[in-house]
Design an enzyme around this catalytic site. Structure first.
Site, mmCIF file in Angstrom:
data_model
loop_
_atom_site.group_PDB
_atom_site.id
_atom_site.type_symbol
_atom_site.label_atom_id
_atom_site.label_comp_id
_atom_site.label_asym_id
_atom_site.label_seq_id
_atom_site.Cartn_x
_atom_site.Cartn_y
_atom_site.Cartn_z
ATOM 1 N N LYS A 35 0.812 -1.225 0.000
ATOM 2 C CA LYS A 35 0.000 0.000 0.000
ATOM 3 C C LYS A 35 0.842 1.269 0.000
ATOM 4 O O LYS A 35 0.330 2.367 0.180
ATOM 5 C CB LYS A 35 -0.945 0.021 1.212
ATOM 6 C CG LYS A 35 -1.856 -1.181 1.326
ATOM 7 C CD LYS A 35 -2.826 -1.261 0.186
ATOM 8 C CE LYS A 35 -3.766 -2.447 0.389
ATOM 9 N NZ LYS A 35 -4.251 -2.990 -0.851
ATOM 10 N N CYS A 36 2.127 1.133 -0.218
ATOM 11 C CA CYS A 36 3.043 2.271 -0.240
ATOM 12 C C CYS A 36 2.977 2.960 -1.603
ATOM 13 O O CYS A 36 2.820 2.302 -2.638
ATOM 14 C CB CYS A 36 4.473 1.782 0.039
ATOM 15 S SG CYS A 36 5.725 3.088 0.009
ATOM 16 N N GLY A 37 3.130 4.264 -1.608
ATOM 17 C CA GLY A 37 3.156 5.014 -2.858
ATOM 18 C C GLY A 37 4.328 4.651 -3.758
ATOM 19 O O GLY A 37 4.323 4.952 -4.951
#
Length: 161
Positions: A35-37
């Protein structure tokens, strides 16, 4: 003195092993989060793995939920996410902590043997050269393309090109 190759790691399927299998290889070690950019870097890391796997290079992914709970998935979910969305075929390991008292011994080792005081974010990358001659760290926003260029330089210097 402990060497990086003596450290136990748990593969995403639950099998425990050491990094001894990678002693003759260049290891690209990265802490990941679905879920990290920066998750799009998985694509570039997979490109490195495919391009270099026959040149003694291994990419090793260590999911971590330590930064804003950006890795909420369990092992099965992480593996499915990485394969479905980024065609990841490089080895993934069980979710770990990378900082603090409960940090995984691998990351404690990497921090102690580089200029890092701590892991700043997901997708911090390290290159460990064969037989641990050198450990190089890269900031989270450093692109896989930059890591690839460093690998080329390291490999070329070893074979005298």
């Amino acid at each position: 003195m402990t060497k990086i190759y003596d450290i136990n790691v748990t593969q995403i399927d639950g099998q425990v092993k050491t990094l001894k299998d990678y002693e003759d290889k260049y290891m690209v070690i990265v802490n990941t989060a679905s879920k990290c950019g920066l998750v799009g870097q998985l694509e570039g890391l997979e490109e490195i793995y495919k391009e270099f796997k026959d040149k003694n290079v291994a990419v090793l992914g260590f999911p971590s939920n330590q930064f804003l709970n950006q890795e909420p998935l369990d092992s099965e979910g992480i593996e499915a996410f990485c394969q479905m969305n980024y065609n990841v075929t490089f080895p993934l390991f069980e979710k770990i902590k990378v900082n603090g008292r409960d940090a995984h011994p691998l990351y404690k080792y990497l921090i102690e043997n580089t200029d890092n005081k701590k892991i700043k974010w997901n997708f911090t990358k390290f290159i460990v050269t064969p037989h641990e001659e050198k450990i190089i760290s890269f900031a989270p926003k450093t692109s896989p393309e930059t890591v690839k260029k460093e690998l080329y330089a390291l490999i070329d210097s070893k074979i005298g090109l």
